[in-house]
Design a protein around this motif. Structure first.
Motif, PDB file in Angstrom:
ATOM      1  N   UNK A  15      31.998  36.703  31.365  1.00  0.00           N
ATOM      2  CA  UNK A  15      30.638  36.361  30.963  1.00  0.00           C
ATOM      3  C   UNK A  15      29.703  36.448  32.133  1.00  0.00           C
ATOM      4  N   UNK A  16      28.353  36.435  31.810  1.00  0.00           N
ATOM      5  CA  UNK A  16      27.351  36.464  32.868  1.00  0.00           C
ATOM      6  C   UNK A  16      27.459  35.233  33.757  1.00  0.00           C
ATOM      7  N   UNK A  17      27.777  34.088  33.141  1.00  0.00           N
ATOM      8  CA  UNK A  17      27.910  32.855  33.925  1.00  0.00           C
ATOM      9  C   UNK A  17      29.035  33.009  34.946  1.00  0.00           C
ATOM     10  N   UNK A  18      30.145  33.616  34.537  1.00  0.00           N
ATOM     11  CA  UNK A  18      31.252  33.837  35.469  1.00  0.00           C
ATOM     12  C   UNK A  18      30.808  34.700  36.651  1.00  0.00           C
ATOM     13  N   UNK A  19      30.020  35.734  36.375  1.00  0.00           N
ATOM     14  CA  UNK A  19      29.569  36.627  37.429  1.00  0.00           C
ATOM     15  C   UNK A  19      28.700  35.901  38.443  1.00  0.00           C
ATOM     16  N   UNK A  20      27.837  34.999  37.988  1.00  0.00           N
ATOM     17  CA  UNK A  20      26.998  34.248  38.909  1.00  0.00           C
ATOM     18  C   UNK A  20      27.838  33.405  39.873  1.00  0.00           C
ATOM     19  N   UNK A  21      29.048  33.079  39.477  1.00  0.00           N
ATOM     20  CA  UNK A  21      29.893  32.206  40.304  1.00  0.00           C
ATOM     21  C   UNK A  21      30.803  32.988  41.254  1.00  0.00           C
TER      22      UNK A  21
END
Length: 250
Positions: free
Chosen positions: A2-8
């Motif tokens: 997910x996009x949230x995973x990428x931000x992390x």
């Protein structure tokens, strides 16, 4: 993913801890996400500074310790009886002894030259480490500046480039990931775009795919930057079509 995973994944990406699939996905995300691009650049610079922090020069008393210990080393085995050689054998032994002495002197001279060379190499390495430390400090200062602004773009071969500009410090940093090595005898050269006139901003390390480069010279009124392939040592003006042209972030 997910996009949230990428931000992390900024920290793992800066430390090269992602799989090939994760690395490719994050680099595609990085092109359109300036906050992640800036955080990645800052973490990469911090990792570089931590690497330099563990480097330690040799102790200045090491040479004295070695020379002092040499005087305590035995040269002959104690108690070895002496033998009286016949005349011809004695002559041969003396010739061999002289040859051995000459060989030892030659070896000692070579060793002395090697020692001087090693000392110079060590001095050069320390100077390079000091220069790298100063460069890392300047890079970190630009990345941490309150007015630092970033812009990312895709480069040839799937590489990603990010420029970080601080007008208060009048400096810019170019951070690249996955850059292919230039052709043999060539280098990547950075340029400031002064209203259509290209001004050299230094060379990239041709042997590194991932690096953060402090662009040489002040930003001044430059509106953007470019990257070209140039002959080893660089050029006064671009001689090839730019691989990338980037406008500086506002």
């Amino acid at each position: 993913m997910t996009t949230i995973d990428l931000h992390r994944l900024t920290g793992a990406y800066a430390l090269h801890a992602l799989s090939d699939e994760e690395n490719a996905s994050f680099e595609r995300h990085l092109v359109g996400c300036e906050p992640c691009a800036q955080e990645t650049a800052e973490l990469s610079a911090t990792a570089a500074r931590l690497g330099l922090a563990v480097a330690a020069p040799a102790s200045p008393v090491l040479r004295e310790q070695v020379l002092r210990r040499i005087t305590t080393v035995r040269q002959d085995t104690p108690g070895t009886p002496l033998r009286v050689l016949p005349a011809r054998a004695g002559l041969k032994a003396r010739l061999l002894s002289r040859w051995a002495l000459a060989a030892c002197l030659t070896a000692a001279a070579a060793l002395g030259g090697t020692t001087v060379w090693q000392h110079q190499q060590a001095a050069d390495a320390r100077a390079e480490a000091r220069q790298a430390s100063r460069s890392a400090d300047e890079i970190a200062a630009v990345l941490a500046a309150p007015d630092a602004r970033t812009r990312a773009t895709e480069l040839a071969g799937g590489a990603t480039g990010t420029v970080v500009v601080s007008h208060s410090r009048d400096r810019a940093v170019f951070v690249v990931s996955g850059m292919a090595r230039p052709p043999g005898g060539k280098v990547y050269q950075l340029w400031f775009d002064d209203g259509g006139t290209m001004r050299s901003a230094g060379l990239m390390d041709p042997g590194r795919r991932d690096q953060a480069v402090l662009m040489q010279g002040g930003v001044d009124r430059a509106s953007g930057m470019g990257v070209t392939v140039e002959p080893g040592g660089g050029s006064k003006q671009p001689t090839t079509t730019p691989l990338a042209l980037m406008a500086f972030p506002g």
